[in-house]
Design a protein around this motif. Sequence first.
Motif, PDB file in Angstrom:
ATOM      1  N   GLY A 167       0.744  -0.814   0.271  1.00  0.00           N
ATOM      2  CA  GLY A 167       0.244   0.353  -0.366  1.00  0.00           C
ATOM      3  C   GLY A 167       0.832   1.374   0.357  1.00  0.00           C
ATOM      4  N   ALA A 168       2.076   1.584   0.624  1.00  0.00           N
ATOM      5  CA  ALA A 168       2.598   2.142   0.989  1.00  0.00           C
ATOM      6  C   ALA A 168       3.618   2.839  -0.098  1.00  0.00           C
ATOM      7  CB  ALA A 168       3.712   2.483   1.994  1.00  0.00           C
ATOM      8  N   LEU A 169       3.808   1.730  -0.991  1.00  0.00           N
ATOM      9  CA  LEU A 169       4.792   2.224  -2.171  1.00  0.00           C
ATOM     10  C   LEU A 169       4.112   2.312  -3.291  1.00  0.00           C
ATOM     11  CD1 LEU A 169       7.273  -1.324  -1.284  1.00  0.00           C
ATOM     12  CD2 LEU A 169       8.059   1.462  -1.407  1.00  0.00           C
ATOM     13  N   VAL A 170       2.102   1.502  -3.414  1.00  0.00           N
ATOM     14  CA  VAL A 170       2.169   1.974  -5.010  1.00  0.00           C
ATOM     15  C   VAL A 170       1.749   3.614  -4.679  1.00  0.00           C
ATOM     16  CG1 VAL A 170      -0.406   0.943  -5.787  1.00  0.00           C
ATOM     17  CG2 VAL A 170       1.416  -0.125  -4.907  1.00  0.00           C
ATOM     18  N   PHE A 171       0.609   3.767  -3.499  1.00  0.00           N
ATOM     19  CA  PHE A 171       0.814   4.993  -2.713  1.00  0.00           C
ATOM     20  C   PHE A 171       1.666   6.150  -3.450  1.00  0.00           C
ATOM     21  CE2 PHE A 171      -0.728   8.644  -0.311  1.00  0.00           C
ATOM     22  CZ  PHE A 171      -2.087   8.507  -1.185  1.00  0.00           C
ATOM     23  N   TYR A 172       2.682   6.043  -2.862  1.00  0.00           N
ATOM     24  CA  TYR A 172       3.644   6.900  -3.163  1.00  0.00           C
ATOM     25  C   TYR A 172       4.180   6.854  -4.627  1.00  0.00           C
ATOM     26  CZ  TYR A 172       9.043   8.810  -3.882  1.00  0.00           C
ATOM     27  OH  TYR A 172      10.236   9.512  -3.419  1.00  0.00           O
ATOM     28  N   PHE A 173       4.178   5.142  -5.477  1.00  0.00           N
ATOM     29  CA  PHE A 173       4.529   6.037  -6.935  1.00  0.00           C
ATOM     30  C   PHE A 173       3.607   6.375  -7.681  1.00  0.00           C
ATOM     31  CE2 PHE A 173       7.197   2.235  -6.420  1.00  0.00           C
ATOM     32  CZ  PHE A 173       8.541   2.288  -6.072  1.00  0.00           C
ATOM     33  N   MET A 174       2.357   6.702  -7.742  1.00  0.00           N
ATOM     34  CA  MET A 174       0.329   6.600  -8.385  1.00  0.00           C
ATOM     35  C   MET A 174       0.018   7.359  -7.742  1.00  0.00           C
ATOM     36  SD  MET A 174      -0.449   2.961 -10.371  1.00  0.00           S
ATOM     37  CE  MET A 174      -1.940   3.694 -10.482  1.00  0.00           C
ATOM     38  N   GLY A 175      -0.754   6.248  -6.720  1.00  0.00           N
ATOM     39  CA  GLY A 175      -1.616   6.788  -5.720  1.00  0.00           C
ATOM     40  C   GLY A 175      -2.150   7.888  -5.547  1.00  0.00           C
ATOM     41  N   PHE A 176      -1.359   8.654  -4.607  1.00  0.00           N
ATOM     42  CA  PHE A 176      -1.238   9.718  -3.710  1.00  0.00           C
ATOM     43  C   PHE A 176      -1.371  10.931  -4.990  1.00  0.00           C
ATOM     44  CE2 PHE A 176       0.851  14.198  -2.631  1.00  0.00           C
ATOM     45  CZ  PHE A 176       0.910  14.621  -1.749  1.00  0.00           C
ATOM     46  N   ALA A 177      -0.631  10.476  -6.434  1.00  0.00           N
ATOM     47  CA  ALA A 177      -0.597  11.827  -7.619  1.00  0.00           C
ATOM     48  C   ALA A 177      -2.342  11.947  -8.086  1.00  0.00           C
ATOM     49  CB  ALA A 177       0.221  11.258  -8.500  1.00  0.00           C
ATOM     50  N   ILE A 178      -2.610  10.818  -8.372  1.00  0.00           N
ATOM     51  CA  ILE A 178      -3.970  10.322  -8.628  1.00  0.00           C
ATOM     52  C   ILE A 178      -4.912  10.997  -7.378  1.00  0.00           C
ATOM     53  CG2 ILE A 178      -5.838   8.566  -9.326  1.00  0.00           C
ATOM     54  CD1 ILE A 178      -3.584   6.492 -10.284  1.00  0.00           C
ATOM     55  N   MET A 179      -4.470  10.795  -6.439  1.00  0.00           N
ATOM     56  CA  MET A 179      -5.374  12.307  -5.519  1.00  0.00           C
ATOM     57  C   MET A 179      -5.234  13.300  -5.242  1.00  0.00           C
ATOM     58  SD  MET A 179      -6.264   9.929  -1.898  1.00  0.00           S
ATOM     59  CE  MET A 179      -7.847  10.402  -0.975  1.00  0.00           C
ATOM     60  N   TYR A 180      -4.256  13.988  -5.425  1.00  0.00           N
ATOM     61  CA  TYR A 180      -4.191  15.083  -4.709  1.00  0.00           C
ATOM     62  C   TYR A 180      -3.443  15.873  -6.108  1.00  0.00           C
ATOM     63  CZ  TYR A 180      -5.157  14.443  -0.606  1.00  0.00           C
ATOM     64  OH  TYR A 180      -6.318  13.652   0.587  1.00  0.00           O
ATOM     65  N   GLY A 181      -3.002  15.570  -7.500  1.00  0.00           N
ATOM     66  CA  GLY A 181      -2.665  16.398  -8.372  1.00  0.00           C
ATOM     67  C   GLY A 181      -3.428  16.471  -8.956  1.00  0.00           C
ATOM     68  N   LYS A 182      -2.996  17.351  -9.948  1.00  0.00           N
ATOM     69  CA  LYS A 182      -3.117  18.760 -10.392  1.00  0.00           C
ATOM     70  C   LYS A 182      -4.125  18.241 -11.981  1.00  0.00           C
ATOM     71  CE  LYS A 182      -0.490  23.090 -10.188  1.00  0.00           C
ATOM     72  NZ  LYS A 182      -0.106  23.759 -10.841  1.00  0.00           N
ATOM     73  N   ASP A 183      -6.005  18.329 -11.857  1.00  0.00           N
ATOM     74  CA  ASP A 183      -6.866  17.825 -13.249  1.00  0.00           C
ATOM     75  C   ASP A 183      -7.560  19.343 -13.571  1.00  0.00           C
ATOM     76  OD1 ASP A 183      -9.698  17.731 -12.011  1.00  0.00           O
ATOM     77  OD2 ASP A 183      -8.378  17.621 -10.084  1.00  0.00           O
ATOM     78  N   ALA A 184      -7.811  19.095 -14.742  1.00  0.00           N
ATOM     79  CA  ALA A 184      -9.058  20.218 -15.188  1.00  0.00           C
ATOM     80  C   ALA A 184     -10.216  20.166 -15.256  1.00  0.00           C
ATOM     81  CB  ALA A 184      -8.082  20.065 -16.858  1.00  0.00           C
ATOM     82  N   GLY A 185     -10.686  18.667 -14.515  1.00  0.00           N
ATOM     83  CA  GLY A 185     -11.737  18.385 -14.865  1.00  0.00           C
ATOM     84  C   GLY A 185     -12.484  17.892 -13.782  1.00  0.00           C
ATOM     85  N   GLY A 186     -11.538  17.506 -12.477  1.00  0.00           N
ATOM     86  CA  GLY A 186     -12.213  17.130 -11.235  1.00  0.00           C
ATOM     87  C   GLY A 186     -12.388  15.966 -10.910  1.00  0.00           C
ATOM     88  N   LEU A 187     -11.734  15.461 -11.630  1.00  0.00           N
ATOM     89  CA  LEU A 187     -11.928  14.190 -12.045  1.00  0.00           C
ATOM     90  C   LEU A 187     -10.478  12.865 -11.826  1.00  0.00           C
ATOM     91  CD1 LEU A 187     -13.799  13.177 -14.910  1.00  0.00           C
ATOM     92  CD2 LEU A 187     -15.151  13.328 -12.562  1.00  0.00           C
ATOM     93  N   ILE A 188      -9.577  13.096 -11.465  1.00  0.00           N
ATOM     94  CA  ILE A 188      -8.686  12.100 -11.881  1.00  0.00           C
ATOM     95  C   ILE A 188      -7.480  13.316 -11.497  1.00  0.00           C
ATOM     96  CG2 ILE A 188      -8.223  11.614 -14.125  1.00  0.00           C
ATOM     97  CD1 ILE A 188      -7.064   9.419 -13.019  1.00  0.00           C
ATOM     98  N   GLY A 189      -6.651  13.338 -10.558  1.00  0.00           N
ATOM     99  CA  GLY A 189      -4.882  14.137 -10.699  1.00  0.00           C
ATOM    100  C   GLY A 189      -3.868  13.405 -11.579  1.00  0.00           C
TER     101      GLY A 189
END
Length: 425
Positions: A56-78
């Motif tokens: 869980g920690a490794l996957v969230f570091y590699f991609m999960g955090f970016a998908i959850m809190y990254g910038k986006d244009a439509g409010g759907l995915i980081g």
Amino acid sequence: MEIAELSRGMDTIWVVLTAAMILLMEGGFALLEAGFVRQKNAVSIIMKVFVDISFGALVFYFMGFAIMYGKDAGGLIGTTGFWMDGDLSHLQLNISTDTYWLFQCAFVIAVISIVSGAVAERIHFRAYIVYTILMTGLIYPISGHWIWSPSGWLAKLGMIDFAGSAAIHALGGFAALAAALFLGPRIGRFGADGRTNIVPPSNLPLASVGAFILWFGWFGFNSGSTLSATNENIGHIAVTTMLASAAGCAACILFTLFRYQKADPPMAINGALAGLVGITAGCAFVSDGAAILIGAVSGIVMILASERLEKHRVDDPVGAFAVHGISGSIGTLAVGLFALPGSAAHTGLFYGGGWYLLGVQALGLAVVAVWGFALTWGALKLIQWFKPVRVSRDDELIGLDVGIHGVPAYNQEHDFLDVDKLRSN
């Protein structure tokens, strides 16, 4: 400048300490679930918790955090911040991105741990690893983005979920329900004649200690979500957390005592947890009295939901759906009723705020519930195409400790064990 630096340092210490408290809850999950399942499956529970933390920690570091809190244009995915690299300034934090990641990492580990209890004693270990990767990398981060990211579409509508009754617990609870249904009940859990066979917990004192650890960690869960050591609301959040959990436990003790003439220990344990789950969304926004009511209702409805699942032959060994899915739903909707004036952008219905907030809370809950259930079912279906999701009948009867991991949890009679001989019995 010195005051700003001091504030940043204090906030960093506060968030790291509360993140550690939340991570300690994994010890609570391990003990609680190991105590609720049979002795022959205790090691398998512990191994799943290790998977939750490590993968869980490794996957969230590699991609999960970016998908959850990254910038986006439509409010759907980081779309920014993969590998914790890139522009994350839009989060406007008073702490470092690393510190914030650690706190959120503790949350994502808790989400997958909810599901682990519902699939206890029968899910294949390899399938569980793959599902953990999908949950922590995609399923939770995407719906979490909708609720908690500044640009998430539910956040923009005004949904309130302070520490995760919906984002974490309802999602995890409905995912747990989907997993339990997909796997089917444990062998012998329900008779062909419709009879329900009770599987007694192997170690209630162990499960109780696990619940106490979870109870302790929840103060980090809720109070830590302020992300600030100087937030004047920390004390109120801690009080509502305590009152709701106490009310949930007390309500279950009294309810089972008067209904069955015996206070039910597993229901008392789950009652405390139900109260904690129920108050998580609104702990910063409701009064003490509302917290007590939310906790008590969450506890009693949890019992009724557990009984209903059993009647429909759904096997959830630790009550994950009833505790997290049902109580998380109650807590999410309760914000729309009890949110105090001035505590948030919108006021609850009972304080003259109208129906808007309750409607947004209901919409958000429905979306998260459907998302968690459907994506979990689809993920397990996908895994099933490549590898069995459920263990073999022989391994289930022997127990996953020996059948899958090759070692029993308890060895009191022998200095050495012949695993091949154990597997052949």
